[in-house]
Motif scaffolding. Structure first.
Motif, short mmCIF file in Angstrom:
data_model
loop_
_atom_site.label_atom_id
_atom_site.label_comp_id
_atom_site.label_asym_id
_atom_site.label_seq_id
_atom_site.Cartn_x
_atom_site.Cartn_y
_atom_site.Cartn_z
N ASP A 255 -42.49 38.36 -44.10
CA ASP A 255 -41.28 38.53 -44.90
C ASP A 255 -40.10 37.98 -44.11
N VAL A 256 -38.88 38.14 -44.64
CA VAL A 256 -37.71 37.53 -44.01
C VAL A 256 -37.37 38.14 -42.65
N ALA A 257 -37.92 39.29 -42.33
CA ALA A 257 -37.70 39.86 -41.00
C ALA A 257 -38.22 38.91 -39.91
N ALA A 258 -39.03 37.95 -40.29
CA ALA A 258 -39.57 36.98 -39.33
C ALA A 258 -38.46 36.20 -38.63
N VAL A 259 -37.28 36.07 -39.23
CA VAL A 259 -36.21 35.31 -38.59
C VAL A 259 -35.69 36.01 -37.34
N THR A 260 -35.94 37.30 -37.22
CA THR A 260 -35.48 38.06 -36.05
C THR A 260 -36.51 38.05 -34.93
N ARG A 261 -37.61 37.31 -35.13
CA ARG A 261 -38.64 37.20 -34.11
C ARG A 261 -38.81 35.74 -33.69
N GLU A 262 -39.73 35.50 -32.79
CA GLU A 262 -39.92 34.16 -32.25
C GLU A 262 -40.32 33.17 -33.33
N GLY A 263 -41.07 33.60 -34.29
CA GLY A 263 -41.51 32.70 -35.36
C GLY A 263 -42.90 32.17 -35.11
N VAL A 264 -43.73 32.28 -36.12
CA VAL A 264 -45.10 31.76 -36.04
C VAL A 264 -45.08 30.34 -36.56
N ARG A 265 -45.09 29.40 -35.64
CA ARG A 265 -45.02 27.98 -35.99
C ARG A 265 -46.43 27.43 -36.24
N ILE A 266 -46.56 26.59 -37.26
CA ILE A 266 -47.83 25.95 -37.53
C ILE A 266 -47.92 24.67 -36.69
N ASP A 267 -48.91 24.58 -35.87
CA ASP A 267 -49.07 23.47 -34.93
C ASP A 267 -49.55 22.22 -35.66
N THR A 268 -48.63 21.30 -35.89
CA THR A 268 -48.96 20.10 -36.65
C THR A 268 -49.74 19.08 -35.82
N ASN A 269 -49.93 19.35 -34.56
CA ASN A 269 -50.74 18.46 -33.73
C ASN A 269 -52.24 18.73 -33.89
N ASP A 274 -57.18 24.31 -39.24
CA ASP A 274 -57.29 25.07 -37.99
C ASP A 274 -55.95 25.68 -37.60
N ALA A 275 -54.89 24.89 -37.77
CA ALA A 275 -53.55 25.38 -37.41
C ALA A 275 -53.14 26.54 -38.31
N VAL A 276 -53.44 26.44 -39.60
CA VAL A 276 -53.08 27.51 -40.53
C VAL A 276 -53.87 28.78 -40.22
N ARG A 277 -55.15 28.64 -39.97
CA ARG A 277 -55.97 29.82 -39.66
C ARG A 277 -55.46 30.51 -38.39
N GLU A 278 -55.05 29.73 -37.41
CA GLU A 278 -54.53 30.32 -36.18
C GLU A 278 -53.22 31.07 -36.46
N ALA A 279 -52.33 30.46 -37.27
CA ALA A 279 -51.05 31.09 -37.60
C ALA A 279 -51.27 32.36 -38.42
N LEU A 280 -52.16 32.31 -39.39
CA LEU A 280 -52.45 33.49 -40.20
C LEU A 280 -53.05 34.60 -39.34
N GLY A 281 -53.87 34.22 -38.36
CA GLY A 281 -54.43 35.21 -37.47
C GLY A 281 -53.36 35.95 -36.70
N ARG A 282 -52.32 35.25 -36.30
CA ARG A 282 -51.21 35.89 -35.58
C ARG A 282 -50.45 36.85 -36.48
N LEU A 283 -50.52 36.61 -37.79
CA LEU A 283 -49.88 37.51 -38.74
C LEU A 283 -50.82 38.61 -39.24
N GLY A 284 -52.07 38.56 -38.84
CA GLY A 284 -53.06 39.52 -39.33
C GLY A 284 -53.54 39.24 -40.73
N LEU A 285 -53.45 37.97 -41.14
CA LEU A 285 -53.81 37.60 -42.53
C LEU A 285 -55.01 36.66 -42.57
N GLU A 286 -55.75 36.56 -41.50
CA GLU A 286 -56.87 35.61 -41.49
C GLU A 286 -57.93 35.96 -42.52
N HIS A 287 -58.00 37.23 -42.93
CA HIS A 287 -58.99 37.63 -43.93
C HIS A 287 -58.58 37.21 -45.34
N GLU A 288 -57.36 36.65 -45.51
CA GLU A 288 -56.88 36.29 -46.84
C GLU A 288 -57.31 34.90 -47.29
#
Length: 290
Positions: A255-269, A274-288
């Motif tokens: 949610d928008v509270a993410a702006v007050t944190r470091e931010g989960v960036r999607i690694d475009t390299n 793979d990059a999306v799954r890693e980012a979702l894992g950091r959010l606890g949403l990998e099961h989605e």
């Protein structure tokens, strides 16, 4: 370091991002105030053309998000600006939408009407919950007669506390079917609205924050801006995984509270999946995602 340290303005979407109907997305009020406290400019950028900036600001303040009309950029303002660029002063525009849209068009020294006649040079269409068949019929005659057609936005749905309901894009689709024509789009993902919001904030490095990849994120991509996709509204983790390049955000958050944190960036390299799954894992949403 948080996202607030990296950007000089936040261009917030509203429906599905700051609120859902009359319900504030949890943490949205604190995120907005945190931005203000850090001297990061705030703009509320909405494709919803049913209310004017003063009404939007009043609604936000009433539900607990402090705001002023000057901080609001709407697709009705962007549509009126597009009309003013393409028409001569005093030209007549047939309005399919709210009185707020009528007001924005008239502020550009254009005449408005609800009925078609030979003087109509353009049709502007924005969301109104009172639009009916007769309104669409008048617009159909005008568009078939050669009138310029400007749509405030083409969002198919509107997020509410009851779930997604028909948006302006659903009504645009009806006119598209009836006329065989395509409108000029003023709101996201087209650039006029995003450009106006950035100018309004006098921002050099703004961050777009929204819940829809097909409007908010695509609009940021089209405008060359970084973006944060939040999962408090329409778009889902699976849609993010399947996203084409024109729909890919810079960051993701719950949610928008993410702006007050470091931010989960999607690694475009990395490979996108793979990059999306890693980012979702950091959010606890990998099961989605499948």
């Amino acid at each position: 370091m948080t996202l607030l340290d990296d950007y000089d303005a936040l261009l917030f979407d509203l429906d599905g991002t700051i609120y859902r109907g009359e319900e504030v997305v949890p943490g949205a009020d604190r995120a907005v105030e945190a931005a203000r406290a850090q001297q990061v400019k705030v703009r509320f950028v909405t494709n919803n053309a049913s209310r004017g900036p003063d009404e939007v600001a009043e609604h936000l303040t009433r539900i607990g998000i402090r705001s002023t009309p000057e901080e609001v950029s709407t697709s009705s303002q962007a549509a009126a600006a597009v009309l003013a660029e393409k028409l001569q002063p005093g030209a007549t525009v047939l309005v399919v939408g709210s009185d707020a849209l009528v007001h924005e068009v008239e502020l550009k020294n254009l005449a408005t009407t609800r009925l078609h006649d030979d003087s109509v040079q353009a049709v502007v269409q924005g969301l109104s919950k009172d639009v009916g068949w007769r309104d669409l019929a008048e617009a159909t005659v005008a568009i078939r007669g050669g009138a310029l057609w400007v749509a405030c936005n083409v969002d198919p749905t509107l997020p509410t506390e009851r779930g997604p309901l028909p948006g302006n894009g659903s009504l645009v689709a009806a006119l598209r079917t009836a006329t065989g024509s395509e409108p000029v789009v003023a709101g996201k993902p087209a650039t006029p609205l995003m450009d106006e919001a950035q100018r309004s904030a006098d921002a050099e490095r703004p961050l777009v924050v929204g819940d829809r990849m097909d409007t908010d994120i695509a609009g940021a991509v089209n405008a060359g801006l970084d973006s944060l996709l939040v999962f408090s509204g329409v778009s889902t983790p699976q849609e993010l995984l399947d996203a084409t390049e024109d729909l890919r955000p810079t960051y993701v958050g719950l949610d928008v509270a993410a702006v007050t944190r470091e931010g989960v960036r999607i690694d475009t390299n990395r490979a996108w999946a793979d990059a999306v799954r890693e980012a979702l894992g950091r959010l606890g949403l990998e099961h989605e995602v499948a």
